[in-house]
Design an enzyme around this catalytic site. Structure first.
Site, mmCIF file in Angstrom:
data_model
loop_
_atom_site.group_PDB
_atom_site.id
_atom_site.type_symbol
_atom_site.label_atom_id
_atom_site.label_comp_id
_atom_site.label_asym_id
_atom_site.label_seq_id
_atom_site.Cartn_x
_atom_site.Cartn_y
_atom_site.Cartn_z
ATOM 1 N N PRO A 11 -21.567 17.302 -30.915
ATOM 2 C CA PRO A 11 -21.109 17.673 -29.570
ATOM 3 C C PRO A 11 -21.735 16.812 -28.477
ATOM 4 O O PRO A 11 -22.919 16.483 -28.527
ATOM 5 C CB PRO A 11 -21.567 19.129 -29.430
ATOM 6 C CG PRO A 11 -21.615 19.634 -30.835
ATOM 7 C CD PRO A 11 -22.055 18.455 -31.666
ATOM 8 N N CYS A 12 -20.898 16.458 -27.509
ATOM 9 C CA CYS A 12 -21.355 15.520 -26.473
ATOM 10 C C CYS A 12 -21.535 16.180 -25.118
ATOM 11 O O CYS A 12 -22.090 15.562 -24.215
ATOM 12 C CB CYS A 12 -20.356 14.378 -26.351
ATOM 13 S SG CYS A 12 -18.713 14.917 -25.820
ATOM 14 N N GLN A 13 -21.082 17.421 -24.941
ATOM 15 C CA GLN A 13 -21.079 18.026 -23.614
ATOM 16 C C GLN A 13 -22.458 18.001 -22.952
ATOM 17 O O GLN A 13 -22.579 17.784 -21.754
ATOM 18 C CB GLN A 13 -20.587 19.474 -23.667
ATOM 19 C CG GLN A 13 -19.163 19.616 -24.118
ATOM 20 C CD GLN A 13 -19.042 19.811 -25.622
ATOM 21 O OE1 GLN A 13 -19.882 19.347 -26.403
ATOM 22 N NE2 GLN A 13 -17.991 20.484 -26.052
#
Length: 194
Positions: A11-13
């Site tokens: 995940p990059c958020q």
């Protein structure tokens, strides 16, 4: 029994500059790259590819990126990283991403060269989608013909190569009137903040 390649994008958020609320070291999503490393260590593929937002490289002054590099080295992977932009490879979108590519058998890591050589070769969104059929809000059409009989440019010709003139999976989320009205306020190049 043998795995050649594992490709992943934790995940990059939590690393993204767009995320003003939880772009912190405390965001639990920011630790999930360790799960990716656990999977690599368990299956021991010959080659690994990990992708994430380009901001990961500068997050926490580069400490997270350095930790990722060290973790891969600790499990015997030669890893290199590079920020690539999708538009440099013919994708009609400016999308910068960092890629970590590594090997376990000493094979040197080589990143691809740009396929788009100059500004005139960049494909914009209109060039990519101008031949697609018009879809109404909430449309559920499995197959539809292209808007034009012949492709309008080289990109469309490549995308049509194996379609037999029909586009599949024309499924559009139904948005309420308020959401549709909000779309009118997003300027060219804008986003949800507008």
């Amino acid at each position: 029994k043998e795995v050649d390649v594992i490709i992943g994008g934790p995940p990059c958020q939590g690393f993204s500059r767009v995320n003003l609320q939880t772009r912190t070291r405390d965001n639990p999503l920011n630790l999930l790259f360790w799960k990716f490393i656990d999977i690599i260590e368990r299956f021991k593929p010959k080659v690994i590819v990990m992708e994430n937002v380009a901001d990961l490289v500068c997050f926490e002054n580069g400490e997270v990126s350095d930790s990722i590099h060290k973790a891969f080295r600790d499990i015997n992977y030669n890893v290199e990283k590079m920020i690539l932009n999708a538009m440099d490879f013919g994708v009609p979108q400016r999308r910068r991403r960092v890629f970590y590519i590594g090997s376990s058998n000493g094979i040197p890591v080589d990143f691809p060269s740009k396929t788009v050589k100059d500004e005139s070769s960049i494909v914009n969104v209109w060039e990519a989608i101008s031949d697609l059929p018009h879809l109404e809000n909430g449309a559920l059409k499995d197959e539809m013909p292209y808007r034009s009989k012949l492709p309008r440019n080289k990109y469309q010709k490549i995308m049509r190569a194996k379609t037999n003139g029909w586009i599949k999976n024309n499924l559009v989320t139904r948005n309420n009137e308020l959401v549709l009205e909000r779309y009118n306020y997003i300027p060219q190049g804008g986003n949800w903040q507008n």
